[in-house]
Design a protein around this motif. Structure first.
Motif, PDB file in Angstrom:
ATOM      1  N   PHE A   1      -3.958  -0.843  10.296  1.00 53.60           N
ATOM      2  CA  PHE A   1      -3.472  -1.963   9.488  1.00 53.60           C
ATOM      3  C   PHE A   1      -2.930  -3.034  10.429  1.00 53.60           C
ATOM      4  O   PHE A   1      -1.983  -2.790  11.180  1.00 53.60           O
TER       5      PHE A   1
ATOM      6  N   TRP B   1       0.854  -1.194   0.000  1.00 57.43           N
ATOM      7  CA  TRP B   1       0.000   0.000   0.000  1.00 57.43           C
ATOM      8  C   TRP B   1       0.886   1.238   0.000  1.00 57.43           C
ATOM      9  O   TRP B   1       1.084   1.863   1.047  1.00 57.43           O
TER      10      TRP B   1
ATOM     11  N   ALA C   1      -0.682   4.072   1.855  1.00 57.96           N
ATOM     12  CA  ALA C   1      -1.264   3.775   3.168  1.00 57.96           C
ATOM     13  C   ALA C   1      -1.082   4.941   4.135  1.00 57.96           C
ATOM     14  O   ALA C   1      -0.005   5.532   4.235  1.00 57.96           O
TER      15      ALA C   1
ATOM     16  N   SER D   1      -3.143  -6.758   6.635  1.00 56.92           N
ATOM     17  CA  SER D   1      -1.996  -6.810   5.726  1.00 56.92           C
ATOM     18  C   SER D   1      -1.285  -8.152   5.883  1.00 56.92           C
ATOM     19  O   SER D   1      -0.869  -8.510   6.987  1.00 56.92           O
TER      20      SER D   1
END
Length: 514
Positions: free
Chosen positions: A222, A151, A154, A307
């Motif tokens: 995450f 990501w 992110a 993740s």
């Protein structure tokens, strides 16, 4: 020497310079990492696109090195034996694969145990492998970099739970911010005195302290680590979720709280068998649930994302030049797949250019998916023709692709299905397709039929032989064919062109250019 090195950047077109022409990227094409954690010891060998690697080899042994550490101050003796045996095996495997050197990292159990140095010495003496023992903040940084690998955009906070510790790190703008470590790993929590009440108070006190140091709320959280992934898989089971891909799986805080309650009310052995969770991992889930519940209550995240990338992927990210880190992991993975598996590598770029008139007003995130689909449109050609559409759908929805939400996976899967097949009625994919809003279903069908038609005009790409013009206000789709291409526009191509126009709700005109 790289023959393309002096080509101006703007001549590479929509996709940019091929990453695989870059020698620094090729050097990252196969990287081996050994991760000696408090609960497991794992070897991962990354292979393929340096920016979005595939897993060439992945083996894990649950050694529980950190079990009993709080009481004894030493590594679990049986776990130590198992871990050393696993590392010996991993070193031999890496030699057989031609990987030299291996990168090896050890985390909380080895850094905290009084015999941690002795274990490092044993590993070095018996395998020649030097263990890089990192502190908690470095562990947080590497885990955060793993999230950034998948990501790049992110923004929020990562939480990595291991056997003996839990790390937090802020991420945003491609950077890692403040980092913290804590003793909230499930193996260590087993040894907390005071029963369930004392354990809850212990967890609450530590998480409150973490929040005082990083007072972030209402951000995206995450989650990294095996215990979090086990909870997410249980959340999928409770919800009857149709796409069992953990990476980028999104959960609301309400859903997580409902799942934590559901786990407590059900038989662990039944849940384990339904989800394929190991008994060792399932034994840690209740403790991880207690930590996650308190994290949610304290940090109040707006959304939770899983993740599958963490410390091992962060070590790969560590080796990348900054310019490679900026590349889109989805596009790079799809480009690598095309280069490796397509009949005519490079046609995806030409097909995208041909279809671009259909997407004049498309948002960047949609154009990105169109690019990715064009690159993947022919990589499954070796599959049996009767199952090619299914293989394409599975490839998009289940492949190891970073930077792709579950809805985006469903969109690409449906588009690639329609690349080979007009109808999806009655297929086993309907539950996954149901994840998409109706407009996205139509758009995916249009993209698939556009690729299906465009691929007929030339094996090398349709751009030099034909041009599409789309007038949405007039509801008109126009095809301009060169004289050379007139013979390619046979009855099957005509039928596919008309099918595309029907999906767009358009009339058609065809013109032969001079």
């Amino acid at each position: 020497m790289d023959g393309n090195a002096e080509k101006p950047a703007d001549e590479w077109g929509h996709f940019g310079r091929p990453l695989f022409d870059d020698p620094t990227a090729r050097r990252l094409s196969r990287v081996g990492v050994v991760d000696v954690g408090s609960n497991s010891v794992r070897l991962v060998v990354f292979d393929g696109a340096a920016r979005s690697p595939a897993y060439f080899y992945n083996e894990k042994i649950m050694c529980a090195l950190g079990a009993g550490l709080s009481d004894t101050g030493r590594l679990n003796p049986q776990g130590r034996i198992r871990a050393l045996a696993a590392i010996k095996r991993f070193v031999l495997l890496a030699e057989g694969m031609g990987i030299n050197p291996l990168s090896a990292v050890a985390t909380a159990a080895v850094r905290e145990a009084s015999d941690g140095q002795d274990f490092q010495d044993d590993v070095l003496r018996e395998t020649g492998l030097h263990l890089w023992v990192i502190d908690g903040e470095e562990e947080a940084r590497l885990s955060a970099q793993g999230v950034l690998l998948g990501w790049p955009e992110a923004n929020g906070m990562i939480c990595d739970i291991g056997g003996s510790s839990m790390e937090l790190a802020e991420i945003g703008d491609g950077k890692v911010g403040r980092r913290l470590t804590s003793p909230l790993g499930p193996l260590k929590l087993r040894d907390v005195a005071g029963g369930k009440k004392g354990l809850k108070a212990h967890i609450a006190r530590i998480i409150t302290g973490l929040h005082d140091r990083i007072p972030r709320e209402h951000m995206r959280l995450f989650l990294v680590g095996g215990s979090w992934r086990a909870i997410a898989r249980l959340d999928m089971e409770r919800r009857g979720y149709p796409l069992l891909v953990l990476h980028e799986y999104r959960m609301t805080t309400r859903s997580v709280m409902d799942t934590i309650k559901w786990i407590a009310e059900n038989d662990p052995d039944d849940l384990r068998s339904r989800t394929g969770t190991s008994s060792e991992r399932m034994a840690l889930v209740p403790l991880a649930c207690m930590v996650l519940r308190q994290l949610i209550r304290t940090f109040k995240p707006k959304e939770i994302a899983i993740s599958s990338y963490g410390i091992r992927e962060g070590m790969l990210y560590e080796q990348m030049p900054e310019r490679l880190r900026q590349r889109d992991p989805l596009i790079e993975a799809c480009r690598f797949a095309e280069a490796k598996d397509a009949r005519m590598p490079g046609m995806g770029k030409a097909l995208y250019s041909f279809l671009l008139p259909l997407y004049k007003s498309a948002r960047p995130e949609r154009l990105r998916l169109v690019k990715a689909a064009c690159l993947l449109h022919d990589v499954s050609w070796r599959a049996h023709p009767d199952y090619r559409a299914e293989v394409c759908f599975d490839n998009a929805t289940r492949a190891n692709l970073g930077g792709l939400t579950h809805r985006e996976r469903a969109f690409m899967g449906l588009a690639l299905l329609h690349r080979y097949k007009n109808s999806r009625t009655g297929s086993r994919f309907e539950p996954v397709v149901a994840m998409l809003p109706p407009k996205d279903v139509i758009d995916a069908e249009v993209l698939g039929k556009a690729m299906r038609f465009g691929s007929m005009l030339s094996l090398d790409g349709p751009g030099a032989l034909a041009e599409l013009r789309y007038f949405p206000q007039k509801k008109l789709l126009q095809l301009i064919l060169s004289k050379k291409a007139e013979g390619l526009f046979g009855e099957v191509a005509v039928a596919r062109f008309n099918s595309l126009a029907q999906s767009l709700g358009c009339a058609t005109t065809v013109r032969i250019s001079a």
